[in-house]
Motif scaffolding. Structure first.
Motif, PDB file in Angstrom:
ATOM      1  N   HIS A  22      32.864  66.312  21.349  1.00 50.04           N
ATOM      2  CA  HIS A  22      32.891  67.258  20.228  1.00 50.04           C
ATOM      3  C   HIS A  22      32.695  66.538  18.880  1.00 50.04           C
ATOM      4  N   ASP A  23      33.475  65.470  18.652  1.00 53.11           N
ATOM      5  CA  ASP A  23      33.411  64.783  17.353  1.00 53.11           C
ATOM      6  C   ASP A  23      32.068  64.090  17.136  1.00 53.11           C
ATOM      7  N   ALA A  24      31.602  63.393  18.160  1.00 56.65           N
ATOM      8  CA  ALA A  24      30.333  62.662  18.001  1.00 56.65           C
ATOM      9  C   ALA A  24      29.196  63.653  17.763  1.00 56.65           C
ATOM     10  N   HIS A  25      29.264  64.774  18.452  1.00 56.71           N
ATOM     11  CA  HIS A  25      28.256  65.816  18.252  1.00 56.71           C
ATOM     12  C   HIS A  25      28.286  66.321  16.818  1.00 56.71           C
ATOM     13  N   ALA A  26      29.510  66.408  16.249  1.00 56.33           N
ATOM     14  CA  ALA A  26      29.649  66.915  14.878  1.00 56.33           C
ATOM     15  C   ALA A  26      29.023  65.956  13.867  1.00 56.33           C
ATOM     16  N   SER A  27      28.735  64.732  14.289  1.00 56.49           N
ATOM     17  CA  SER A  27      28.022  63.788  13.424  1.00 56.49           C
ATOM     18  C   SER A  27      26.518  63.831  13.709  1.00 56.49           C
ATOM     19  N   CYS A  28      26.183  63.855  14.999  1.00 56.83           N
ATOM     20  CA  CYS A  28      24.786  63.597  15.396  1.00 56.83           C
ATOM     21  C   CYS A  28      24.037  64.892  15.686  1.00 56.83           C
ATOM     22  N   ARG A  29      24.138  65.873  14.814  1.00 57.12           N
ATOM     23  CA  ARG A  29      23.455  67.151  15.079  1.00 57.12           C
ATOM     24  C   ARG A  29      22.556  67.566  13.932  1.00 57.12           C
ATOM     25  N   SER A  30      22.442  66.706  12.906  1.00 54.53           N
ATOM     26  CA  SER A  30      21.531  67.043  11.803  1.00 54.53           C
ATOM     27  C   SER A  30      20.094  67.014  12.313  1.00 54.53           C
ATOM     28  N   MET A  31      19.230  67.724  11.584  1.00 47.39           N
ATOM     29  CA  MET A  31      17.879  67.897  12.112  1.00 47.39           C
ATOM     30  C   MET A  31      17.042  66.622  12.059  1.00 47.39           C
ATOM     31  N   GLY A  32      17.389  65.681  11.160  1.00 42.87           N
ATOM     32  CA  GLY A  32      16.722  64.380  11.224  1.00 42.87           C
ATOM     33  C   GLY A  32      16.908  63.777  12.615  1.00 42.87           C
ATOM     34  N   GLN A  33      18.147  63.863  13.124  1.00 46.23           N
ATOM     35  CA  GLN A  33      18.444  63.289  14.434  1.00 46.23           C
ATOM     36  C   GLN A  33      17.878  64.148  15.576  1.00 46.23           C
ATOM     37  N   THR A  34      17.956  65.490  15.453  1.00 41.67           N
ATOM     38  CA  THR A  34      17.446  66.299  16.580  1.00 41.67           C
ATOM     39  C   THR A  34      15.935  66.121  16.711  1.00 41.67           C
ATOM     40  N   THR A  77      37.067  72.073   6.938  1.00 40.41           N
ATOM     41  CA  THR A  77      35.944  71.227   7.325  1.00 40.41           C
ATOM     42  C   THR A  77      36.452  69.790   7.327  1.00 40.41           C
ATOM     43  N   VAL A  78      36.440  69.178   8.513  1.00 40.70           N
ATOM     44  CA  VAL A  78      37.007  67.840   8.659  1.00 40.70           C
ATOM     45  C   VAL A  78      35.863  66.828   8.624  1.00 40.70           C
ATOM     46  N   TRP A  79      35.986  65.852   7.723  1.00 44.64           N
ATOM     47  CA  TRP A  79      34.931  64.841   7.569  1.00 44.64           C
ATOM     48  C   TRP A  79      35.403  63.507   8.136  1.00 44.64           C
ATOM     49  N   GLY A  80      34.503  62.772   8.750  1.00 43.89           N
ATOM     50  CA  GLY A  80      34.805  61.405   9.212  1.00 43.89           C
ATOM     51  C   GLY A  80      33.603  60.541   8.894  1.00 43.89           C
ATOM     52  N   TYR A  81      33.791  59.569   8.022  1.00 40.30           N
ATOM     53  CA  TYR A  81      32.639  58.811   7.521  1.00 40.30           C
ATOM     54  C   TYR A  81      32.340  57.551   8.324  1.00 40.30           C
ATOM     55  N   ILE A  82      31.062  57.287   8.482  1.00 33.43           N
ATOM     56  CA  ILE A  82      30.600  56.033   9.094  1.00 33.43           C
ATOM     57  C   ILE A  82      30.817  54.956   8.036  1.00 33.43           C
ATOM     58  N   GLY A 112      23.439  58.072  10.622  1.00 32.63           N
ATOM     59  CA  GLY A 112      24.446  57.656   9.645  1.00 32.63           C
ATOM     60  C   GLY A 112      25.212  58.840   9.083  1.00 32.63           C
ATOM     61  N   ALA A 113      24.953  60.033   9.643  1.00 34.25           N
ATOM     62  CA  ALA A 113      25.619  61.243   9.122  1.00 34.25           C
ATOM     63  C   ALA A 113      27.092  61.227   9.512  1.00 34.25           C
ATOM     64  N   PRO A 114      27.954  61.665   8.617  1.00 29.73           N
ATOM     65  CA  PRO A 114      29.386  61.695   8.947  1.00 29.73           C
ATOM     66  C   PRO A 114      29.707  62.773   9.976  1.00 29.73           C
ATOM     67  N   ILE A 115      30.874  62.654  10.577  1.00 29.68           N
ATOM     68  CA  ILE A 115      31.391  63.750  11.402  1.00 29.68           C
ATOM     69  C   ILE A 115      31.707  64.895  10.447  1.00 29.68           C
ATOM     70  N   GLU A 116      31.129  66.043  10.710  1.00 26.97           N
ATOM     71  CA  GLU A 116      31.338  67.224   9.847  1.00 26.97           C
ATOM     72  C   GLU A 116      31.719  68.376  10.764  1.00 26.97           C
ATOM     73  N   ASP A 117      33.022  68.563  10.915  1.00 27.47           N
ATOM     74  CA  ASP A 117      33.536  69.498  11.921  1.00 27.47           C
ATOM     75  C   ASP A 117      34.035  70.763  11.222  1.00 27.47           C
ATOM     76  N   HIS A 118      33.287  71.837  11.370  1.00 23.98           N
ATOM     77  CA  HIS A 118      33.651  73.114  10.723  1.00 23.98           C
ATOM     78  C   HIS A 118      34.659  73.838  11.595  1.00 23.98           C
ATOM     79  N   ARG A 119      35.879  73.914  11.120  1.00 23.38           N
ATOM     80  CA  ARG A 119      36.931  74.558  11.913  1.00 23.38           C
ATOM     81  C   ARG A 119      37.396  75.838  11.260  1.00 23.38           C
ATOM     82  N   LYS A 120      38.227  76.537  12.002  1.00 22.07           N
ATOM     83  CA  LYS A 120      38.787  77.783  11.491  1.00 22.07           C
ATOM     84  C   LYS A 120      39.693  77.477  10.299  1.00 22.07           C
ATOM     85  N   ALA A 121      39.581  78.273   9.233  1.00 22.48           N
ATOM     86  CA  ALA A 121      40.500  78.106   8.106  1.00 22.48           C
ATOM     87  C   ALA A 121      41.821  78.763   8.473  1.00 22.48           C
TER      88      ALA A 121
END
Ligand SMILES: Cc1cc2nc3c(=O)[nH]c(=O)nc-3n(C[C@H](O)[C@H](O)[C@H](O)COP(=O)(O)OP(=O)(O)OC[C@H]3O[C@@H](n4cnc5c(N)ncnc54)[C@H](O)[C@@H]3O)c2cc1C
Length: 458
Positions: free
Chosen positions: A388-400, A351-356, A335-344
């Motif tokens: 890339h985007d789905a990975h940016a959501s599904c990479r928290s350690m609960g999921q890994t 940091t681009v967020w995309g919520y479930i 259920g973690a959002p997409i959290e994409d850390h990009r270059k400023a």
């Protein structure tokens, strides 16, 4: 790559039923789950001197256990719970309630977690080799894996296994076995890298009285706009640790790095350290409560968010995440959002967020953990099969950790039924995961995410 002639001269260290490469959160859980599902000889190899990977190299908060939103649900269970329980028993856990961001985090003492991984691996009977670096794979004529080659200070050794699990984060095993992957940066900008750092001597009461996070954001923006401190970005976060008067940060940002290239990684490590001490000077000069604070630790290495993502039997997509997709072969929820850390760029925070939607959680299918067309190999953790985007959501350690539990159990079933990774009986895998406490159906109960709420959710 070493050639076949050399392979035959490399001594065989051991035979295994299941070999797991990389003892991060995914790899430790995979190895423990395989043993607990009845596999005799489970070997885990790790290049560093301790287990845990990112969980112990640089972080102190598990995300992904709880969905964000006003009615958080606990969507990860089983073996990952037992990791937190072991930390909780020694008082090394508190919850960091958060309805935004990645939701409530489970904060832990990372040094204690190193010991917990040791203990859980030993209790399960996993054979662990530390300071053992996978450097090559010996292939059979049909392209399947005959053995892997590890390098240690004693020299090169081969390990031969019946099943292989790649939890190296960088998909080193799959790369060496010529399996297809997408490299971060090839199709979309790679996520940035972060050296985390910890500070002691912080007066957190003074910091909170002065306005806490809101005040910090304002001070960072002022420092960048006025040019008083050359911070790499206007944002960045800090949180209190499991030790009195100490904080940990996710602030440093190094962009445009291919973290599988050691020359680029050298530059990134040096730049990460440099930025950390720019932050230290800023904190001491500008942030109430930090006047006497010092950096007491940098992450063991710079944090790498993504490198190689293997092409699996299925690729998780952004659409799957945002539409809360359901899959018959689900083996975990996220259920973690997409959290994409990009270059400023242009001083803008990126940091681009995309919520479930509705604080829900999508299914993660088993097929994302099986490299395309393979019989004897699984992937889990940050090299699993996702865009890339789905990975940016599904990479928290609960999921890994949940992925590790799934592939370890699947590898055990494939040995028991003498079948390929793709032919593992799904109903049996899912039943076994449920019996071990894994959560495969969206719970209805709202979780207790108060600071000391961990035990109320068990
Ligand atoms: C800066 C940063 C901040 C993050 N913040 C959070 C957070 O707060 N909470 C959260 O839940 N998630 C966070 N994440 C994401 C999360 O930490 C990772 O996605 C997750 O830990 C990956 O786990 P893993 O087991 O797949 O890989 P890793 O933890 O990277 O483990 C891979 C292991 O394999 C070993 N290895 C690699 N190559 C070899 C080889 N060739 N031979 C032998 N061993 C090898 C490594 O040493 C390592 O131990 C963050 C990530 C980063 C980088």
């Amino acid at each position: 790559m070493l050639d076949v002639l050399i392979h035959s001269q490399i001594p065989l260290l051991t035979d295994a039923d299941v070999l797991v490469v990389g003892a991060g959160s995914a790899g430790c859980c995979a190895a423990i789950a395989a043993r607990e599902a009845g596999v005799d000889r489970v070997v885990l190899v790790e290049r560093y001197g301790f287990a845990g990977g990112t969980s112990t190299q640089m972080l102190d908060t598990f995300y992904g256990f709880f969905t964000p939103g006003t009615e958080p649900k606990k969507v990860v269970g089983g073996l990952p719970d037992r990791v937190v329980d072991a930390l909780d028993r020694v008082g090394a856990v508190f919850l960091r309630p958060n309805t935004y961001g990645a939701g409530t985090g489970v904060n832990y003492n990372p040094e204690r977690l190193k010991l917990v991984w040791d203990e859980l691996l030993a209790q399960a009977g996993v054979k662990l080799y530390l300071h053992a670096h996978l450097v090559d794979v010996e292939l059979k004529a049909d392209g399947s894996i005959a053995s892997v080659v590890i390098w240690s200070k004693r020299g090169f050794f081969r390990i031969r296994a019946r099943r292989y699990i790649d939890t190296s984060g960088d998909a080193d095993l799959c790369f060496r076995a010529n399996l297809p992957f997408e490299k971060a940066g090839d199709l979309e900008p790679a996520q940035t890298l972060t050296t985390t750092f910890r500070m002691s001597n912080v007066d957190l009461s003074a910091y909170e009285r002065a306005g806490g996070k809101k005040m910090l954001m304002q001070k960072m923006a002022d420092a960048v706009e006025r040019g008083t401190h050359p911070l790499p970005r206007k944002a960045g976060s800090l949180h209190r640790m499991n030790a009195e008067g100490c904080i940990s940060t996710v602030a440093v940002r190094v962009a445009d790095i291919d973290a599988t290239d050691f020359e680029q990684l050298t530059r990134a490590e040096q730049e990460g350290r440099r930025q950390a001490f720019v932050y230290e000077a800023f904190f001491r000069a500008c942030v109430p409560g930090f006047e006497r604070a010092n950096i007491i630790g940098l992450s063991h290495q710079i944090g790498v968010r993504e490198t190689r993502r293997v092409y699996g039997e299925y690729r998780l997509t952004k659409q799957d995440c945002l539409s809360v997709a359901r899959f018959a072969d689900r083996v975990l929820l996220c259920g973690a959002p997409i959290e994409d850390h990009r270059k400023a760029t242009d001083g803008r925070e990126e940091t681009v967020w995309g919520y479930i939607p509705d604080g829900g959680a999508y299914d993660v299918p088993y097929r994302t953990l099986v490299p395309r067309g393979r019989d004897e190999v699984w992937v889990a953790g940050r090299c699993f099969s996702a865009t890339h985007d789905a990975h940016a959501s599904c990479r928290s350690m609960g999921q890994t950790m949940a992925m590790g539990q799934a592939v370890g159990t699947a590898a055990a079933l494939s040995l028991r039924h003498d079948c390929s990774a793709r032919a593992v009986p799904m109903a049996e895998l899912q039943d076994r995961l449920r019996q071990s406490g894994a959560i495969l159906e969206m719970p209805t109960r709202v979780a207790d995410t108060s600071e000391h709420g961990w035990r109320n959710n068990r």
